[in-house]
Design a protein around this motif. Structure first.
Motif, PDB file in Angstrom:
ATOM      1  N   UNK A 105     -43.533  42.989 -74.628  1.00 55.98           N
ATOM      2  CA  UNK A 105     -44.443  42.681 -73.515  1.00 55.98           C
ATOM      3  C   UNK A 105     -45.345  43.865 -73.185  1.00 55.98           C
ATOM      4  N   UNK A 106     -44.886  45.089 -73.475  1.00 53.73           N
ATOM      5  CA  UNK A 106     -45.743  46.261 -73.272  1.00 53.73           C
ATOM      6  C   UNK A 106     -46.964  46.171 -74.185  1.00 53.73           C
ATOM      7  N   UNK A 107     -46.747  45.784 -75.433  1.00 55.49           N
ATOM      8  CA  UNK A 107     -47.866  45.655 -76.364  1.00 55.49           C
ATOM      9  C   UNK A 107     -48.880  44.646 -75.851  1.00 55.49           C
ATOM     10  N   UNK A 108     -48.401  43.551 -75.269  1.00 49.49           N
ATOM     11  CA  UNK A 108     -49.316  42.547 -74.709  1.00 49.49           C
ATOM     12  C   UNK A 108     -50.082  43.112 -73.522  1.00 49.49           C
ATOM     13  N   UNK A 109     -49.378  43.845 -72.662  1.00 50.71           N
ATOM     14  CA  UNK A 109     -50.033  44.390 -71.463  1.00 50.71           C
ATOM     15  C   UNK A 109     -51.111  45.401 -71.828  1.00 50.71           C
ATOM     16  N   UNK A 110     -50.863  46.170 -72.882  1.00 48.74           N
ATOM     17  CA  UNK A 110     -51.824  47.209 -73.285  1.00 48.74           C
ATOM     18  C   UNK A 110     -52.832  46.712 -74.309  1.00 48.74           C
ATOM     19  N   UNK A 111     -52.789  45.439 -74.581  1.00 54.24           N
ATOM     20  CA  UNK A 111     -53.758  44.884 -75.520  1.00 54.24           C
ATOM     21  C   UNK A 111     -53.577  45.382 -76.945  1.00 54.24           C
ATOM     22  N   UNK A 112     -52.329  45.720 -77.293  1.00 57.80           N
ATOM     23  CA  UNK A 112     -52.045  46.160 -78.649  1.00 57.80           C
ATOM     24  C   UNK A 112     -52.206  47.652 -78.885  1.00 57.80           C
ATOM     25  N   UNK A 113     -52.811  48.366 -77.950  1.00 63.92           N
ATOM     26  CA  UNK A 113     -52.975  49.810 -78.149  1.00 63.92           C
ATOM     27  C   UNK A 113     -51.697  50.537 -77.749  1.00 63.92           C
ATOM     28  N   UNK A 114     -51.566  51.766 -78.159  1.00 64.31           N
ATOM     29  CA  UNK A 114     -50.402  52.574 -77.807  1.00 64.31           C
ATOM     30  C   UNK A 114     -50.507  53.053 -76.366  1.00 64.31           C
ATOM     31  N   UNK A 115     -49.360  53.402 -75.783  1.00 65.33           N
ATOM     32  CA  UNK A 115     -49.360  54.037 -74.471  1.00 65.33           C
ATOM     33  C   UNK A 115     -49.981  55.425 -74.580  1.00 65.33           C
ATOM     34  N   UNK A 116     -50.380  55.970 -73.459  1.00 65.12           N
ATOM     35  CA  UNK A 116     -50.942  57.324 -73.468  1.00 65.12           C
ATOM     36  C   UNK A 116     -49.842  58.376 -73.560  1.00 65.12           C
ATOM     37  N   UNK A 117     -48.710  58.122 -72.900  1.00 66.93           N
ATOM     38  CA  UNK A 117     -47.574  59.046 -72.906  1.00 66.93           C
ATOM     39  C   UNK A 117     -46.304  58.243 -73.161  1.00 66.93           C
ATOM     40  N   UNK A 118     -45.448  58.733 -74.030  1.00 66.40           N
ATOM     41  CA  UNK A 118     -44.157  58.090 -74.296  1.00 66.40           C
ATOM     42  C   UNK A 118     -43.061  59.136 -74.112  1.00 66.40           C
ATOM     43  N   UNK A 119     -42.135  58.874 -73.182  1.00 59.85           N
ATOM     44  CA  UNK A 119     -41.036  59.788 -72.871  1.00 59.85           C
ATOM     45  C   UNK A 119     -39.786  59.301 -73.594  1.00 59.85           C
ATOM     46  N   UNK A 120     -39.151  60.206 -74.328  1.00 67.99           N
ATOM     47  CA  UNK A 120     -37.961  59.859 -75.113  1.00 67.99           C
ATOM     48  C   UNK A 120     -36.757  60.618 -74.554  1.00 67.99           C
ATOM     49  N   UNK A 121     -35.904  59.961 -73.773  1.00 65.77           N
ATOM     50  CA  UNK A 121     -34.711  60.630 -73.245  1.00 65.77           C
ATOM     51  C   UNK A 121     -33.575  60.615 -74.264  1.00 65.77           C
ATOM     52  N   UNK A 122     -32.500  61.329 -73.961  1.00 62.53           N
ATOM     53  CA  UNK A 122     -31.294  61.253 -74.781  1.00 62.53           C
ATOM     54  C   UNK A 122     -30.696  59.856 -74.666  1.00 62.53           C
ATOM     55  N   UNK A 123     -30.081  59.399 -75.749  1.00 58.61           N
ATOM     56  CA  UNK A 123     -29.467  58.072 -75.790  1.00 58.61           C
ATOM     57  C   UNK A 123     -28.109  58.175 -76.463  1.00 58.61           C
ATOM     58  N   UNK A 124     -27.197  57.229 -76.171  1.00 58.60           N
ATOM     59  CA  UNK A 124     -25.887  57.264 -76.831  1.00 58.60           C
ATOM     60  C   UNK A 124     -25.993  57.160 -78.343  1.00 58.60           C
ATOM     61  N   UNK A 125     -27.022  56.457 -78.815  1.00 57.17           N
ATOM     62  CA  UNK A 125     -27.257  56.329 -80.250  1.00 57.17           C
ATOM     63  C   UNK A 125     -28.635  56.891 -80.588  1.00 57.17           C
ATOM     64  N   UNK A 126     -28.703  57.603 -81.696  1.00 53.77           N
ATOM     65  CA  UNK A 126     -30.010  58.087 -82.151  1.00 53.77           C
ATOM     66  C   UNK A 126     -30.594  57.183 -83.227  1.00 53.77           C
ATOM     67  N   UNK A 127     -29.905  56.082 -83.526  1.00 54.76           N
ATOM     68  CA  UNK A 127     -30.321  55.272 -84.670  1.00 54.76           C
ATOM     69  C   UNK A 127     -30.584  53.805 -84.317  1.00 54.76           C
ATOM     70  N   UNK A 128     -30.967  53.515 -83.067  1.00 54.74           N
ATOM     71  CA  UNK A 128     -31.305  52.131 -82.724  1.00 54.74           C
ATOM     72  C   UNK A 128     -32.596  51.745 -83.445  1.00 54.74           C
ATOM     73  N   UNK A 129     -32.549  50.787 -84.346  1.00 58.49           N
ATOM     74  CA  UNK A 129     -33.742  50.452 -85.133  1.00 58.49           C
ATOM     75  C   UNK A 129     -34.952  50.088 -84.287  1.00 58.49           C
ATOM     76  N   UNK A 130     -34.736  49.315 -83.207  1.00 60.70           N
ATOM     77  CA  UNK A 130     -35.877  48.897 -82.388  1.00 60.70           C
ATOM     78  C   UNK A 130     -36.543  50.092 -81.722  1.00 60.70           C
ATOM     79  N   UNK A 131     -35.732  51.063 -81.280  1.00 60.52           N
ATOM     80  CA  UNK A 131     -36.284  52.257 -80.628  1.00 60.52           C
ATOM     81  C   UNK A 131     -37.055  53.100 -81.638  1.00 60.52           C
ATOM     82  N   UNK A 132     -36.479  53.324 -82.808  1.00 62.27           N
ATOM     83  CA  UNK A 132     -37.143  54.154 -83.814  1.00 62.27           C
ATOM     84  C   UNK A 132     -38.457  53.520 -84.270  1.00 62.27           C
ATOM     85  N   UNK A 133     -38.446  52.217 -84.463  1.00 65.95           N
ATOM     86  CA  UNK A 133     -39.674  51.535 -84.869  1.00 65.95           C
ATOM     87  C   UNK A 133     -40.742  51.635 -83.785  1.00 65.95           C
ATOM     88  N   UNK A 134     -40.336  51.493 -82.518  1.00 69.35           N
ATOM     89  CA  UNK A 134     -41.281  51.603 -81.401  1.00 69.35           C
ATOM     90  C   UNK A 134     -41.911  52.991 -81.358  1.00 69.35           C
TER      91      UNK A 134
END
Length: 573
Positions: free
Chosen positions: A239-268
Motif C-alpha cells: 500500500x505504500x507503493x500505491x500511496x507514493x505512486x510507485x516511487x521510492x520513499x525519501x527516507x527509509x529507517x531500518x531498525x534491528x529485527x529478530x531476523x536479518x533474513x526476512x525475504x519481504x524486508x530485504x526485497x523492500x
C-alpha cells in the motif's frame, strides 16, 4: 528394573553430551560463520552440528558402533531439516522452528535408542576409574547450573519478542499526508523490530513537522516490538507503493529485527535503494541492511556488540568503530540504539537544515546533538563488570511482571524507554502493555498501539509502570491490585533517564550500567545509585552446583551402604 535404570542413565548421558557440545563448540561458529545467530536456518543447523559432535564423541567413548552413531547424528539434524521447509515458505515462525526442533530432537534421540535398546539397557563399556570419578564430579557440578541456566536463558530470550495472542484489530485511523513533504518510512519486520530503534527515529522525524512519517510492514497485522509492545503499521509495503505512486520513499529507517533474513524486508530495502531513498540503518539494523546488500561499497557502522561479526561476514562494507554514525551519501548508519537519535538528526540536517535538527534534539531532550559531524564514542568491549549480562540472562528466573500503562498522547521515545530498557539484555521485568480499558491507544504523533490487557483483566502484576511526562503531571493512574503506579518520567530530562534510574534503584547498579552501555548512552551522563551488585543472584549457580555435588555424594553413600550389606558371610543376602 535394572534395564530401565541403565536406559535412563544413557539418556541423561546423551543429553549432557549434547549440551557439552553446544556450549563448547557454539562460540567457534562466531569465528567461522560470523552473524550466524541472525539467520535461523544457519543457527539451527550449526547448533545441531555442535550437539551431534558432542554426542558422537561420547558414543565413541562408550564403545557404540558407527551405524549407531550415524543414526543418532541424523536424529539431531532431521527435526530442523523438516521444520526449515515450512519456515522458508513463511508458514511457521523462527520460534516454532527452535522450540519444535528441540522437542522433536529429544523424541528422535529416544526413538533411536529404543530401536537399538540392547545397546542402552546394560551397563555399557567400563571406563577408567579416574575418568569415571572426574566425569562424575564435573557432571554433578554442571548437572543443575547448566540446564537450569540454559532453560532460563531460553525463556528470557524468547520473552523479548513474545507474540501477542491473535485478535482482530481495527485499522489505524488515517494520518495526515502532505504530498509536498518528503516521506520517511520506518520499516518493521513481520516478526518484530527493536522498539527504540524504530520509535526513536520516528519521533525525531515527526517532531520536526517537515516529513510524512509512516511505519510500514509486510502485512497489516500488528507487529510485536521489543518487550511485547504491539504496533499497528500505518501501511504495508504494497500500500505504500500505491500511496507514493510507485516511487521510492525519501527516507527509509531500518531498525534491528529478530531476523536479518526476512525475504519481504530485504526485497523492500533493495527496491527502495534502487529508487534513490536515503537509507538510515540503526544499531543492528545494519545487519539487516547488509544482508539486503544495500551497504555494499559503503562505509558503515553498527552496534559494538555485533560489529566484529559484521566485519567478517560482510566484507564489501567498510565498517567503522568509534563513531555515533557514518554518513556515506545514500546510506547513513548508526552505532547502538540511542546513536539512532544522532543518525536521525543527521537526516534532518541534510533534508531540513541544522536549525530544524537542533530544535528536534531539544524537543526530544537529547543533550548530545553534534551539528554537522558525528560525535566520537568509546570503542567498547566486554569488561569484568559485564559478567552481569550472563548472570541476568541465565539465572534471573524471578523477574517481576510489570504492567506498562499505555495512555493516549504518550511520547514514542517515552514508550520505547520502558519496553526496551527493562527487558532486552537485563530482564529486569517482563513487561505487559495494559490500558485503562481502551482497545487501542494513540501515541503523541499518531501511532496506534494494541494493549494486551486492561487494568481490570490483567494477570497478577508485581509493578505498574506509567510512561510519559504528561501522565506523570496528571498523576491519575489508578492503584491496581494494590500496587501504586510508578511514574517514570516525572523528572525533566531525556526519556531513558527515568527507567535507568529505576533499574539501578529497584534491581542493581550493575544491571543498569550494563543496559546503559548496550544502549550506547553517553558515558558519564547519568549517575546511578542503588545496590551495587546482586550477590544473591550470583550465588544461584554456585548453590545449584553444590546441590548437584550433594546429590552425587548422597548417591555414592547409598551405593556403598548397599554394597556393604551384601558382603558374603555376614548372614544377609
Amino acid at each position: 528394573m535394572r534395564a530401565v535404570l541403565h536406559f535412563s542413565r544413557h539418556v541423561l548421558e546423551m543429553v549432557v553430551a549434547m549440551l557439552a557440545g553446544m556450549f563448547a563448540l557454539g562460540p567457534l561458529w562466531t569465528l567461522v560463520l560470523p552473524g550466524a545467530a541472525g539467520r535461523t536456518d544457519v543457527h539451527t543447523l550449526t547448533m545441531a552440528t555442535d550437539m551431534a559432535i558432542g554426542m558422537a564423541l561420547w558414543m565413541c567413548v562408550r564403545g557404540h558402533g558407527w551405524a549407531s552413531i550415524g543414526e543418532m547424528t541424523a536424529a539431531m539434524y532431521a527435526p530442523f531439516a523438516v521444520l526449515l521447509v515450512p519456515y522458508r515458505l513463511g508458514a511457521v515462525s523462527a520460534g516454532v522452528v527452535m522450540t519444535g526442533g528441540h522437542v522433536l530432537m529429544v523424541v528422535a534421540m529416544v526413538a533411536v535408542m529404543l530401536r537399538r535398546r540392547s545397546e542402552y539397557t546394560h551397563g555399557g563399556h567400563p571406563l577408567p576409574r579416574a575418568v569415571t570419578r572426574t566425569g562424575a564430579v564435573v557432571l554433578a557440578l554442571a548437572a543443575l547450573p547448566v540446564p537450569v541456566g540454559a532453560a532460563v536463558a531460553a525463556v528470557n530470550t524468547r520473552s523479548v519478542y513474545a507474540a501477542a495472542p491473535s485478535s482482530e484489530v481495527p485499522a489505524p485511523p488515517p494520518r495526515p499526508f502532505d504530498p509536498a513533504l518528503p516521506t520517511a518510512v520506518v520499516v518493521l519486520g513481520a516478526e518484530g523490530a527493536n522498539v527504540a530503534d524504530a520509535l526513536g527515529p520516528f519521533e525525531v522525524l515527526a517532531v520536526t513537522g517537515r516529513f510524512n512519517v509512516l511505519t510500514a510492514a509486510p502485512t497489516a497485522a500488528p507487529v510485536t516490538l521489543t518487550g511485547g509492545l504491539d504496533l499497528v503499521p500505518d501501511v504495508t509495503f504494497e500500500s505504500l507503493a500505491s500511496r507514493l505512486g510507485g516511487r521510492a520513499a525519501d527516507v527509509v529507517v531500518v531498525p534491528a529485527m529478530p531476523r536479518t533474513d526476512e525475504p519481504a524486508v530485504l526485497d523492500f530495502l533493495r527496491r527502495q535503494a534502487r529508487g534513490g531513498a536515503l537509507l538510515l540503518s540503526v544499531c543492528w539494523g545494519g545487519g539487516v541492511a547488509a544482508a539486503a546488500g544495500v551497504l555494499d561499497g559503503h562505509a558503515a557502522t553498527s552496534h559494538w556488540y555485533r560489529l566484529d561479526d559484521l566485519q567478517k561476514e560482510y566484507t564489501d562494507v567498510r565498517w567503522q568503530h568509534g563513531v555515533r554514525y557514518v554518513d556515506d551519501g545514500q546510506v547513513i548508519s548508526t552505532a547502538g540504539v540511542l546513536s539512532g537519535i544522532d543518525g536521525t538528526l543527521r537526516v534532518v540536517e541534510r533534508l531540513a537544515g541544522t536549525r530544524v535538527a537542533a530544535a528536534a534534539a531539544g524537543a526530544v531532550g537529547w543533550r548530545h546533538y553534534s551539528p554537522g559531524a558525528p560525535a566520537p564514542i568509546p570503542v567498547r568491549r566486554f569488561g569484568p563488570g559485564d559478567a552481569i549480562a550472563a548472570l541476568n540472562l541465565a539465572y534471573r528466573w524471578d523477574a517481576p511482571t510489570a504492567g506498562v500503562l499505555l495512555t493516549d498522547g504518550v511520547g514514542e521515545l517515552e514508550l520505547a524507554s520502558v519496553f526496551v530498557t527493562y527487558t532486552e539484555a537485563v530482564y529486569a521485568a517482563r513487561t505487559l502493555a495494559v490500558s485503562s480499558g481502551a482497545a487501542t491507544v494513540r501515541s503523541r504523533h499518531g501511532l496506534t498501539f494494541v494493549p494486551r490487557a486492561t487494568l481490570t483483566d490483567a494477570p497478577e502484576l508485581d509493578r505498574l509502570l506509567v510512561p510519559g511526562a504528561a501522565a506523570a503531571a496528571r498523576r491519575d493512574a489508578p492503584t491496581t491490585q494494590g500496587i501504586p503506579p510508578t511514574y517514570l518520567h516525572a523528572a525533566p530530562g531525556f526519556a531513558f533517564d527515568g527507567p535507568l534510574h529505576d533499574i539501578a534503584t529497584d534491581v542493581d547498579v550493575a544491571s543498569a550500567a550494563w543496559r546503559a552501555k548496550l544502549l550506547e548512552y553517553p558515558a558519564g551522563d547519568i549517575t546511578l545509585t542503588g545496590r551495587g551488585w546482586p550477590w544473591e543472584r550470583t550465588l544461584r549457580p554456585v548453590l545449584l552446583a553444590l546441590a548437584g555435588l550433594a546429590v552425587l555424594a548422597g548417591g555414592l553413600a547409598v551405593q556403598r551402604r548397599r554394597r556393604g550389606s551384601l558382603v558374603p558371610g555376614d548372614g544377609r543376602r
